[in-house]
Design a protein around this motif. Structure first.
Motif, PDB file in Angstrom:
ATOM      1  N   MET A   1     -19.563 -30.713  10.053  1.00  0.00           N
ATOM      2  CA  MET A   1     -20.652 -30.047  10.763  1.00  0.00           C
ATOM      3  C   MET A   1     -22.015 -30.541  10.275  1.00  0.00           C
ATOM      4  O   MET A   1     -22.916 -30.827  11.083  1.00  0.00           O
ATOM      5  N   LEU A   2     -22.180 -30.659   8.954  1.00  0.00           N
ATOM      6  CA  LEU A   2     -23.461 -31.112   8.414  1.00  0.00           C
ATOM      7  C   LEU A   2     -23.773 -32.534   8.847  1.00  0.00           C
ATOM      8  O   LEU A   2     -24.913 -32.849   9.209  1.00  0.00           O
ATOM      9  N   LEU A   3     -22.763 -33.408   8.828  1.00  0.00           N
ATOM     10  CA  LEU A   3     -22.986 -34.786   9.248  1.00  0.00           C
ATOM     11  C   LEU A   3     -23.299 -34.872  10.738  1.00  0.00           C
ATOM     12  O   LEU A   3     -24.236 -35.562  11.149  1.00  0.00           O
ATOM     13  N   ALA A   4     -22.500 -34.178  11.558  1.00  0.00           N
ATOM     14  CA  ALA A   4     -22.657 -34.276  13.008  1.00  0.00           C
ATOM     15  C   ALA A   4     -23.956 -33.638  13.484  1.00  0.00           C
ATOM     16  O   ALA A   4     -24.488 -34.038  14.528  1.00  0.00           O
ATOM     17  N   ARG A   5     -24.473 -32.666  12.749  1.00  0.00           N
ATOM     18  CA  ARG A   5     -25.709 -32.014  13.161  1.00  0.00           C
ATOM     19  C   ARG A   5     -26.962 -32.708  12.640  1.00  0.00           C
ATOM     20  O   ARG A   5     -28.066 -32.428  13.117  1.00  0.00           O
TER      21      ARG A   5
ATOM     22  N   LEU B   1     -18.718 -42.507  15.819  1.00  0.00           N
ATOM     23  CA  LEU B   1     -17.556 -41.796  15.289  1.00  0.00           C
ATOM     24  C   LEU B   1     -17.656 -40.288  15.443  1.00  0.00           C
ATOM     25  O   LEU B   1     -16.635 -39.608  15.590  1.00  0.00           O
ATOM     26  N   LEU B   2     -18.879 -39.762  15.409  1.00  0.00           N
ATOM     27  CA  LEU B   2     -19.085 -38.315  15.421  1.00  0.00           C
ATOM     28  C   LEU B   2     -19.827 -37.888  16.680  1.00  0.00           C
ATOM     29  O   LEU B   2     -20.656 -38.625  17.209  1.00  0.00           O
ATOM     30  N   PRO B   3     -19.552 -36.680  17.158  1.00  0.00           N
ATOM     31  CA  PRO B   3     -20.354 -36.135  18.261  1.00  0.00           C
ATOM     32  C   PRO B   3     -21.726 -35.714  17.747  1.00  0.00           C
ATOM     33  O   PRO B   3     -21.880 -35.358  16.576  1.00  0.00           O
ATOM     34  N   ASP B   4     -22.706 -35.751  18.602  1.00  0.00           N
ATOM     35  CA  ASP B   4     -24.066 -35.371  18.213  1.00  0.00           C
ATOM     36  C   ASP B   4     -24.230 -33.863  18.395  1.00  0.00           C
ATOM     37  O   ASP B   4     -24.745 -33.387  19.410  1.00  0.00           O
ATOM     38  N   LEU B   5     -23.806 -33.113  17.385  1.00  0.00           N
ATOM     39  CA  LEU B   5     -23.921 -31.659  17.461  1.00  0.00           C
ATOM     40  C   LEU B   5     -25.369 -31.201  17.361  1.00  0.00           C
ATOM     41  O   LEU B   5     -25.700 -30.109  17.815  1.00  0.00           O
TER      42      LEU B   5
END
Length: 269
Positions: A180-184, A216-220
């Motif tokens: 969560m911290l990375l994606a946000r 790799l990650l969604p842009d939360l």
């Protein structure tokens, strides 16, 4: 019938795990944070209260969904309850999907309750002072809450995947919050480095490395569209919001598919 049985069982397990206590504490923290925040703002108390309230929701609800996932899935394997739950003549994935739906229903239900309570608080706070830019608690607020809900669904799918593959329940908490911290934050870091290269040494290579996370990650972080509710302008909605919603839904489906695949291949001792 068995699928509905697993869903209802998940709800009952959540209630035994003090879900109502967690929900009550979350609502209390939301009320206290919003009221205190409004008191420290002399000119825009409603805007500040809404802003802080949304931040509290985006912080507490992931914690609630992780704790519920630990109870409904991680404990299932940790305490060997699967010896009973998987004894019925049905595929393994039915248990996983029903528990996912149970966690999602509990999380989104609490989200709606917190959103309604926050709207009432902000409405009462706004009556005491007329702002130059009033908050928008209509369609703009509903859109904001819908984006928060999509964010929570994606985190729930990830937590379910980690509950299947992890060996300890604590990894579900660490992995979900780390993700969560990375994606946000990664998109904000890339934007910051693009504007001010003096923040770190060799900002170009650092920005390129962080930018790889976008594949790799969604842009939360982009799902946080609170500005449209804070200032009542849909112009603050990302221009590529249809693609943002589609990619987030695709990510949820992919995570659930991986969780199903992992559960199908999981060997129980």
């Amino acid at each position: 019938m068995l699928r509905s049985f697993d869903f209802v069982t998940g709800l009952r397990l959540a209630l035994r795990a003090r879900y109502l206590w967690l929900a009550g504490c979350s609502l209390l923290v939301l009320v206290v944070a919003a009221l205190l925040a409004s008191m420290f703002s002399g000119r825009q108390p409603a805007t500040v209260a809404l802003d802080i309230g949304l931040s509290v929701m985006r912080l507490l609800l992931p914690l609630v969904l992780v704790l519920m996932t630990q109870e409904l899935l991680s404990r299932e394997f940790d305490r060997r309850y699967f010896l009973s739950s998987l004894a019925y003549p049905r595929p393994r994935y039915s248990l996983l999907l029903d528990r996912f739906l149970a966690v999602a229903a509990l999380t989104l239900g609490l989200l709606l309750l917190m959103a309604l309570l926050l709207a009432l608080l902000v409405g009462l706070i706004g009556q005491g002072y007329v702002q130059g830019t009033p908050v928008a608690l209509g369609l703009h607020y509903l859109v904001t809450i819908a984006f928060v809900g999509l964010d929570l669904l994606l985190l729930t799918a990830l937590a379910c995947l980690l509950a299947v593959v992890a060996s300890t329940p604590s990894f579900v908490l660490i992995g979900t919050f780390g993700f969560m911290l990375l994606a946000r934050s990664f998109a904000s870091i890339v934007e910051l480095l693009s504007r001010d290269a003096s923040v770190v040494g060799d900002a170009k290579s650092y920005r390129a490395g962080v930018g790889l996370l976008g594949y790799l990650l969604p842009d939360l972080g982009a799902l946080d569209v609170r500005m449209i509710a804070l200032y009542g302008k849909m112009e603050f909605l990302p221009k590529d919001w249809p693609w943002l919603l589609l990619s987030s839904v695709a990510y949820i489906v992919a995570l659930l598919a991986l969780a199903v695949f992992a559960l199908q291949r999981k060997r129980f001792e």
